[in-house]
Design an enzyme around this catalytic site. Structure first.
Site, PDB file in Angstrom:
ATOM      1  N   ARG B  47      30.022 -17.525  -2.018  1.00 36.95           N
ATOM      2  CA  ARG B  47      30.995 -18.476  -1.228  1.00 36.95           C
ATOM      3  C   ARG B  47      31.840 -17.689  -0.546  1.00 36.95           C
ATOM      4  O   ARG B  47      32.177 -17.822   0.736  1.00 36.95           O
ATOM      5  CB  ARG B  47      31.449 -19.600  -2.069  1.00 36.95           C
ATOM      6  CG  ARG B  47      31.714 -20.769  -1.277  1.00 36.95           C
ATOM      7  CD  ARG B  47      32.086 -21.907  -2.200  1.00 36.95           C
ATOM      8  NE  ARG B  47      31.503 -22.238  -3.219  1.00 36.95           N
ATOM      9  CZ  ARG B  47      31.745 -22.939  -4.340  1.00 36.95           C
ATOM     10  NH1 ARG B  47      32.644 -23.794  -4.060  1.00 36.95           N
ATOM     11  NH2 ARG B  47      30.748 -23.067  -5.489  1.00 36.95           N
ATOM     12  N   ARG B  48      32.542 -16.696  -1.115  1.00 36.22           N
ATOM     13  CA  ARG B  48      33.653 -15.664  -0.637  1.00 36.22           C
ATOM     14  C   ARG B  48      33.134 -14.392  -0.897  1.00 36.22           C
ATOM     15  O   ARG B  48      33.131 -13.975  -2.090  1.00 36.22           O
ATOM     16  CB  ARG B  48      34.765 -16.169  -1.325  1.00 36.22           C
ATOM     17  CG  ARG B  48      35.496 -17.510  -0.898  1.00 36.22           C
ATOM     18  CD  ARG B  48      37.050 -17.605  -1.256  1.00 36.22           C
ATOM     19  NE  ARG B  48      37.011 -17.516  -2.553  1.00 36.22           N
ATOM     20  CZ  ARG B  48      37.725 -16.915  -3.501  1.00 36.22           C
ATOM     21  NH1 ARG B  48      38.375 -16.004  -3.065  1.00 36.22           N
ATOM     22  NH2 ARG B  48      37.594 -17.205  -4.959  1.00 36.22           N
ATOM     23  N   GLU B 132      12.592 -20.720 -16.697  1.00 40.52           N
ATOM     24  CA  GLU B 132      12.861 -20.516 -18.117  1.00 40.52           C
ATOM     25  C   GLU B 132      14.085 -20.586 -18.415  1.00 40.52           C
ATOM     26  O   GLU B 132      14.653 -20.937 -19.508  1.00 40.52           O
ATOM     27  CB  GLU B 132      12.163 -19.075 -18.659  1.00 40.52           C
ATOM     28  CG  GLU B 132      12.240 -18.790 -19.995  1.00 40.52           C
ATOM     29  CD  GLU B 132      11.493 -19.889 -20.765  1.00 40.52           C
ATOM     30  OE1 GLU B 132      10.310 -19.513 -20.549  1.00 40.52           O
ATOM     31  OE2 GLU B 132      11.980 -20.532 -21.292  1.00 40.52           O
ATOM     32  N   VAL B 135      16.742 -23.996 -19.645  1.00 38.84           N
ATOM     33  CA  VAL B 135      16.784 -24.721 -20.892  1.00 38.84           C
ATOM     34  C   VAL B 135      16.896 -23.793 -22.066  1.00 38.84           C
ATOM     35  O   VAL B 135      15.915 -22.970 -22.069  1.00 38.84           O
ATOM     36  CB  VAL B 135      15.714 -25.708 -21.201  1.00 38.84           C
ATOM     37  CG1 VAL B 135      15.735 -26.563 -22.652  1.00 38.84           C
ATOM     38  CG2 VAL B 135      15.493 -26.800 -20.177  1.00 38.84           C
ATOM     39  N   GLY B 137      18.555 -21.083 -22.578  1.00 36.63           N
ATOM     40  CA  GLY B 137      18.910 -19.873 -22.218  1.00 36.63           C
ATOM     41  C   GLY B 137      17.884 -18.610 -22.461  1.00 36.63           C
ATOM     42  O   GLY B 137      16.799 -18.806 -21.714  1.00 36.63           O
ATOM     43  N   ILE B 139      15.742 -18.217 -24.918  1.00 38.70           N
ATOM     44  CA  ILE B 139      14.762 -18.530 -25.583  1.00 38.70           C
ATOM     45  C   ILE B 139      13.630 -18.844 -25.010  1.00 38.70           C
ATOM     46  O   ILE B 139      13.480 -19.578 -24.053  1.00 38.70           O
ATOM     47  CB  ILE B 139      14.901 -19.783 -26.490  1.00 38.70           C
ATOM     48  CG1 ILE B 139      16.272 -19.641 -27.273  1.00 38.70           C
ATOM     49  CG2 ILE B 139      13.691 -19.999 -27.507  1.00 38.70           C
ATOM     50  CD1 ILE B 139      16.748 -20.910 -28.208  1.00 38.70           C
ATOM     51  N   GLY B 190      36.513 -19.968 -26.191  1.00 34.12           N
ATOM     52  CA  GLY B 190      35.806 -20.043 -24.948  1.00 34.12           C
ATOM     53  C   GLY B 190      34.265 -20.395 -25.019  1.00 34.12           C
ATOM     54  O   GLY B 190      33.502 -20.554 -24.229  1.00 34.12           O
ATOM     55  N   LYS B 208      18.394 -31.110 -19.925  1.00 33.84           N
ATOM     56  CA  LYS B 208      17.527 -30.382 -20.657  1.00 33.84           C
ATOM     57  C   LYS B 208      16.510 -31.122 -21.246  1.00 33.84           C
ATOM     58  O   LYS B 208      15.277 -30.842 -21.240  1.00 33.84           O
ATOM     59  CB  LYS B 208      18.239 -29.594 -21.551  1.00 33.84           C
ATOM     60  CG  LYS B 208      19.274 -28.368 -20.899  1.00 33.84           C
ATOM     61  CD  LYS B 208      20.034 -27.919 -21.986  1.00 33.84           C
ATOM     62  CE  LYS B 208      20.856 -26.678 -21.309  1.00 33.84           C
ATOM     63  NZ  LYS B 208      22.091 -26.359 -22.118  1.00 33.84           N
ATOM     64  N   GLY B 310      25.312 -18.000 -21.993  1.00 37.50           N
ATOM     65  CA  GLY B 310      25.894 -16.926 -21.883  1.00 37.50           C
ATOM     66  C   GLY B 310      25.475 -15.974 -20.859  1.00 37.50           C
ATOM     67  O   GLY B 310      24.258 -16.100 -20.578  1.00 37.50           O
TER      68      GLY B 310
END
Lengths: 435, 435
Positions: B47-48, B132, B135, B137, B139, B190, B208, B310
């Site tokens: 975007r920027r 992949e 859903v 991450g 796995i 976090g 998901k 992550g």
């Protein structure tokens, strides 16, 4: 427009083969939709035609004892092999692959002994070689290793890949029974074969370890490269000792990448019983279940869990592969064959990095701990924890080490065994799952 | 002979995008060997342009704000989308797929809202659509569902697919904290975003669930088809109540196939908190981990476990897909697109088959249990267990039912609420994982 059928030759019609025939029949509609063409079994090679195979939904006239003749027929597109063993399976599959026929096999022994011959033949013939059923039965594990994790870098694979030994160890853990008693129970329940050698001595797990290591590290690893120790020496005292540590004993297959100080990479592949903490995801894998724990650089920790054996789960894995290779055929393509570009060196067991748990009965007098600790120090093995408990004029010492070369740990135990003050060594076990 | 590079356009360069750039650079040698050709990032749409993105190993001149222009360039083979959201992502990806460019996306919201548009465009353009990372991450889960289990028939998928809510519920379970307190902790660490609505209200898990159900049942399921209940109403008392039952509370996504008495099949897809026994493999999935439990006819029970979110794990899943689509391109093929041939009907939540755990405070006098049990019977709900404990002039009743239509269970609770002898309903939770 219906496409012409994908024509399948089945080699072997025991428990798994018969289940493949049944599933192909019962799920014909689904399979056709998924593949885009029907599947048709054109021949089944068996040793004896007349044997009672129950009520199989196929024309009895397609049975033959001439496997090679069947494979060579022009109307065979896909060969499914569920016979097992090295020969004649190797000759058959090499023949099929060279002729450009897709192969789906559950033959872990052959893949571990001479997978290279099959992969070379597949590359030569431009054909698919799929073998999901060879490791961890129905668990979709090889395909993720072959494909999904290809953008990642695997550092370690730790698996429970033999259902029989997991059943035995789980039962020793829950009941306090010894190995012989637990094996007897497993045999009675059909979890162990009449001759349990391949399972309890770790040969079966060793073959699977070779296949997993080859895929994970892009390196040809054969069964001969795998250090192997079975579970026949695991005692009720070992299991109790593990329990005291908040751990349990599992027969693990471990394939690990090691990077030397100078950046050189190598791989160690081994199968042996080991203590793992009960908090580890593999610790709760009970009964005859299998599970494989993968540690990858980017993906982090992954685990795959499910049934590792049995006619139906294995047939399910075979069928998943049959769908994949059939689709590839219809698209006029085949999956990339073996990926063995990394060619990492295989570390001997003595160079593998492990940890030991050692339980000793020693004389209860001053200076004993210092003398014992001195032996560890001499071999450059650093001690993580010591627990000492006196009873009468004897005491017991339970020592857990930090990681060290396996040879150094083994030499330490050997020297302890000859120490005057050591009455006996009650238990020696490797420790995995944390440090 | 080196093949020409596979040229990649990256849409989005946030946490995941930057990690994709880093991994593509750091593992260039490995990736080239695995694909058979190098990968080259030819453009990154953001975007920027000026934003600080740390020290990315790419030529700064390849950044652009014109995503559509980048997608349309002749020298782009593969488009990776990690922007998220419905528009403009849908327009971009439809454009890319129609033009025959392979797409790798992590965009669960778009796939759940209008996956059909993407699959149609992929079929039209003859291009790969891989997702992949959308859903669970890192796995490898969708690929097995899409491919490995194709020879099988999936009956049920039960998953923990949202890391934030799993962290919150795990922390409520271990500390006894209430929802607000646990959410605060998750935010501080976090694990929860400043606006946690998408996670705690179950929207993320719902998207998901739609993707998983579509793949498992070969049926188009969208987010709007998914019944959704978040975890904001789960109280410390609920968690304590579950603990008393030897259970724990998880936010589950459940996609189940139901066969009617007349053989008609349908699917129910839902996301809600539920009690599961601590012995269930999903119960020990702690922290922000994800796991998906699959029950298939032939394969039996399978579980896939790993990090669900992550930057690095998600980037790892994206890269696995990039390798697959790049290999397909080099082979001149693409994977079969969506498989939606089954077209099963979606059951409304009222028709879903569930079990309830109800905890009531009632007046402690004769006939109360009979009156309460009468309400269950009236709605045709069969009771599995009752525990009664008196304290003073009040008593508490804890009732667990057998399975029944969700509407009947809800109506039962509603009627109980209006009963004179019921002082209050302390906790109502669905129960999963056994019956």
């Amino acid at each position: 427009m219906t496409k012409p059928a994908v024509r399948v030759a089945l080699l072997g019609c025991g428990t798994v083969g018969a289940e493949v025939v049944r599933l192909l029949h019962d799920q014909a509609e689904d399979l056709t939709a998924r593949i885009g063409a029907p599947l048709e079994i054109v021949g089944i090679a068996v040793r004896r035609i007349g044997r009672d195979r129950g009520d199989l939904p196929v024309d009895p006239s397609i049975f033959t004892t001439d496997a090679l003749g069947l494979i060579k027929r022009d109307d065979v597109d896909v060969v499914i092999e569920v016979v097992g063993g090295i020969e004649p399976a190797r000759t058959w599959l090499v023949e099929a692959l060279r002729a450009g026929k897709s192969v789906v096999t559950a033959n872990k022994a052959l893949l571990a002994e001479d997978g290279g011959a099959l992969h070379d033949a597949a590359a030569e013939g431009g054909a698919d070689l799929y073998y999901e059923a060879a490791v961890a039965g129905a668990i979709p594990l090889l395909r993720p290793l072959r494909e999904s994790l290809h953008g990642d870098r695997i550092n370690r694979v730790t698996g429970i890949v033999n259902g029989t030994t997991n059943f035995i160890l789980s039962s020793m853990d829950s009941s306090g029974a010894g190995f012989a008693e637990a094996l007897e129970e497993a045999t009675a329940l059909g979890y162990a074969e009449a001759d349990p050698t391949a399972d309890v001595e770790g040969f079966d797990a060793g073959a699977k370890a070779a296949i997993l290591a080859s895929l994970a590290f892009h390196t040809r690893v054969t069964a001969a490269d795998v250090y192997r120790e079975g579970i026949t020496e695991v005692t009720a005292a070992d299991v109790a000792s593990a329990r005291d540590m908040g751990s349990t004993i599992k027969l693990l297959c471990i394939a690990a990448r090691t990077v030397d100080a100078d950046g050189a990479e190598s791989v160690s592949v081994r199968v042996h019983p080991a203590m793992i903490p009960r908090s580890h995801p593999l610790a709760s894998v009970g009964d005859a279940y299998n599970a494989v724990f993968v540690e990858a650089e980017a993906a982090g920790q992954l685990m795959f869990y499910g049934r590792g054996a049995g006619g139906t789960p294995t047939a399910s894995a075979v069928l998943g592969d049959v769908v994949a290779v059939s689709r590839n055929r219809l698209a006029g393509t085949w999956a990339p064959s073996e990926s063995a570009y990394a060619k990492l060196a295989i570390r001997p067991m003595g160079d593998a990095i492990t940890r030991y748990h050692v339980s000793l009965d020693v004389a209860d007098r001053a200076g004993v701990l210092s003398q014992v600790a001195g032996v560890f120090a001499k071999h450059d093995v650093s001690i993580a924890t010591v627990r000492q408990a006196g009873h009468g004029d004897e005491a017991s010492l339970v020592i857990v080490t930090h990681t060290a070369r396996d040879a150094a740990l083994a030499a330490t135990v050997d020297e302890l065994r000859h120490l005057d003050i050591v009455r006996s060594i009650a238990s020696v076990l490797r420790v995995e799952g944390d440090d």
